[in-house]
Design an enzyme around this catalytic site. Structure first.
Site, PDB file in Angstrom:
ATOM      1  N   GLY A 178       0.730  -1.194  -0.011  1.00 19.80           N
ATOM      2  CA  GLY A 178       0.096  -0.046  -0.100  1.00 19.80           C
ATOM      3  C   GLY A 178       0.960   1.165  -0.049  1.00 19.80           C
ATOM      4  N   LYS A 196       5.830  17.596  -3.802  1.00 23.48           N
ATOM      5  CA  LYS A 196       6.226  17.823  -2.419  1.00 23.48           C
ATOM      6  C   LYS A 196       7.123  19.011  -2.346  1.00 23.48           C
ATOM      7  CE  LYS A 196       4.947  13.180  -1.073  1.00 23.48           C
ATOM      8  NZ  LYS A 196       5.280  11.731  -0.801  1.00 23.48           N
TER       9      LYS A 196
END
Ligand SMILES: NC(=O)c1ccc[n+]([C@@H]2O[C@H](COP(=O)([O-])OP(=O)(O)OC[C@H]3O[C@@H](n4cnc5c(N)ncnc54)[C@H](OP(=O)(O)O)[C@@H]3O)[C@@H](O)[C@H]2O)c1
Length: 410
Positions: A178, A196
Site C-alpha cells: 500500500g 512535495k
C-alpha cells in the site's frame, strides 16, 4: 479558548479512515457532521446517515465551518477546496498534486476570502515540515532543503540494494503493502516527490513555482549496473528532491536520484521511510525523519492541522510576501553520473565539463556537469534510451581533479 469545529470530510479511504480512528480517541471539541464519498454502495465502518455522494451537502451547509479534503482525485479536489475557501470555510488537504499545481491561486483565495488552507499531510506524511519551514525557520538562511520524499521509490531502492530483489518484484511489494500510487510512474518517475518539493519550497523560500518548470527524473531506468557502480564507490542511490539557494536572487529545484555517501544524513534512510534534510546557516544540518505515508501517520498530520484551525492558525506565507526577488534558475550546473546505451544520447547532451567517460561491453557512463535546463530538454530521450542519471557530487575526487586541471589550463 479553542473554537468548535463542525467538519465536512471528503474521502473515507486510507487517510480519511486513519483520521477518523485518531479523532475518535480524542476529546477535541470537533464533530464530523458529514462524509462525502464517491461510491455510495460501498460498505462503511460508520453509520450510513453520515455519508453522502453530493458535495454540496457539505459545501452549502452553513453549520460546517471546516472542510477536510482527503480524496484521490486532484481535479475534483481542486473544485472542492476552491469552493470551500470561497465560502469562507477553512480547509485541510493532503492532496500534494492539487496543491502544487494551484498554489498561487490558493494563496490568493485564502487572502481574498479570509479563509485558511493547511496541508501538513501533503508533504512527507507524518513529518511536521511545513509549519517548521514556515514558522521555526522564519528568520534562518536556508542553504538547502532536500531529502527522501517518496516512500515507494526508497522502498524499491532499498529492497534491490539490501535484499537483491529485482525492480519489478520490489515495485510489486511496494504496491501490495500500500505504499505505491495506483500509477507507479507518479512515484518512480519523481512526480510525487516534485509536488512535495514545490510545496516545501514555497514555505522554505517563498517561491511559488509551477511543477512543470521543475526537472524530475526518477528511478524508472535504475539497473543492477548502477547499483554495482554505486557500491564500488561505497555509495547508495536515493531519489532526492533538492531545493538549493544559489544566491540572493536564484533558487535551483530538481528531482533526480543521487549517489549518497556514508557521511550523508540520508544514507541510512531505508525502505518506506521519509526524511527531510535542512541545511541552514546557523542551525547547521537537521534531519526530520518519519513515516511518509499510511492512514495513521498521515492522519496524525491532518489532525494536527485541524487542531491548529481551532486557534485560527493560517500560513502567512511570510517569505513569499517579503522576498519577491528569488526566482527559479534552471541554468544551474549539476555534477551527474549518466549510464547510457546509445552514443547519440550522450553526444546530444551538452556537458559543461566532463570528468570521466567510461565505455565497455557491460557499462557506458559519463561523469560530468550539465545544466538543469539541458536535462529538461533531453528528458524524453534520456528515458527512452533507458539511461539512468544521478547527482554525483559525492565523487568529489573525480570532479575536483577536473576543476584543478581546468584551473591549471586557464
Ligand atoms: N495514502 C497515503 O498514505 C497518503 C499519504 C499522504 C497523502 N495522501 C493523499 O491523501 C489523499 C487521499 O489518499 P488515500 O490514500 O486516502 O486515498 P484512497 O484510499 O484511494 O481513498 C480515496 C477516497 O476518496 C473518495 N473519493 C474519490 N473521489 C471523490 C469525489 N469526487 N468526491 C468525494 N469522495 C471521493 C473515495 O470514495 P469511495 O470510498 O466511495 O471510493 C475514497 O473514500 C490523496 O490526495 C493522497 O495523495 C495519501
Amino acid at each position: 479558548m479553542s473554537k468548535r469545529l463542525t467538519i465536512g470530510l471528503f474521502g473515507f479511504g486510507v487517510v480519511g479512515q486513519g483520521l477518523n480512528d485518531i479523532i475518535s480517541t480524542k476529546e477535541l471539541n470537533i464533530e464530523i457532521k458529514k462524509i462525502a464519498i464517491k461510491h455510495p454502495d460501498k460498505e462503511r465502518a460508520l453509520p450510513s446517515h453520515l455519508f453522502t455522494n453530493r458535495p454540496n451537502d457539505i459545501l452549502n451547509d452553513p453549520e460546517i465551518n471546516t472542510v477536510i479534503e482527503l480524496i484521490n482525485d486532484a481535479d475534483a479536489a481542486y473544485q472542492i477546496v476552491t469552493q470551500a475557501l470561497k465560502s469562507g470555510k477553512n480547509v485541510v488537504s493532503a492532496n500534494k498534486k492539487m496543491i502544487a499545481e494551484h498554489l498561487d491561486e490558493l494563496v490568493d483565495l485564502q487572502e481574498k476570502y479570509n479563509s485558511s488552507l493547511l496541508y501538513e499531510g501533503a508533504v512527507c506524511g507524518s513529518i511536521p515540515i511545513i509549519r517548521n519551514l514556515e514558522e521555526y525557520y522564519d528568520n534562518e538562511l536556508l542553504h538547502s532543503v532536500s531529502g527522501i520524499f517518496n516512500g515507494s521509490s526508497n522502498f524499491i531502492l532499498s529492497k534491490i540494494a539490501n535484499e537483491s530483489l529485482d525492480y519489478s518484484d520490489a515495485l510489486k511489494q511496494a504496491q501490495d503493502l500500500g505504499f505505491a500510487e495506483k500509477d507507479p510512474i507518479l512515484d518512480v518517475g519523481g512526480y510525487d516527490a516534485k509536488y512535495k518539493l514545490v510545496i516545501a519550497a514555497a514555505h522554505a523560500y517563498g517561491v511559488l513555482v509551477k511543477p512543470e518548470k521543475v526537472l524530475n527524473i526518477g528511478i524508472q531506468n535504475f539497473s543492477v549496473a548502477d547499483l554495482h557502480f554505486a557500491q564500488e564507490h561505497q555509495l547508495k542511490i536515493k531519489l532526492v528532491p533538492t531545493a538549493k539557494k544559489l544566491d540572493d536572487n536564484e533558487l535551483a529545484l530538481f528531482v533526480i536520484p543521487k549517489l549518497v555517501p556514508k557521511s550523508d544524513f540520508l544514507y541510512n534512510v531505508e525502505n518506506e521511510y521519509n526524511a527531510v534534510l535542512v541545511k541552514a546557516a546557523f542551525a547547521d544540518q537537521q534531519l526530520f525523519y518519519g513515516k511518509g505515508a499510511g492512514g495513521h501517520p498521515t492522519g496524525s498530520a491532518v489532525l494536527s492541522d485541524v487542531a491548529a484551525l481551532r486557534y485560527d492558525y493560517r500560513y502567512e506565507y511570510k517569505k513569499y510576501h517579503l522576498d519577491k526577488n528569488l526566482e527559479l534558475q534552471n541554468d544551474h550546473i549539476i555534477p551527474v553520473y549518466i549510464r547510457y546505451n546509445q552514443e547519440r544520447l550522450i553526444n546530444g547532451i551538452h556537458f559543461e565539463f566532463i570528468a570521466e567517460q567510461h565505455k565497455s561491453i557491460e557499462l557506458n557512463y559519463m561523469l560530468g556537469g550539465v545544466k538543469i535546463s539541458k536535462l529538461i530538454t533531453k528528458k524524453k530521450e534520456i528515458l527512452e534510451d533507458g539511461a539512468f542519471l544521478a547527482q554525483a557530487g559525492a565523487l568529489t575526487e573525480k570532479f575536483e581533479k577536473i576543476k584543478r586541471l581546468s584551473l591549471e589550463k586557464s
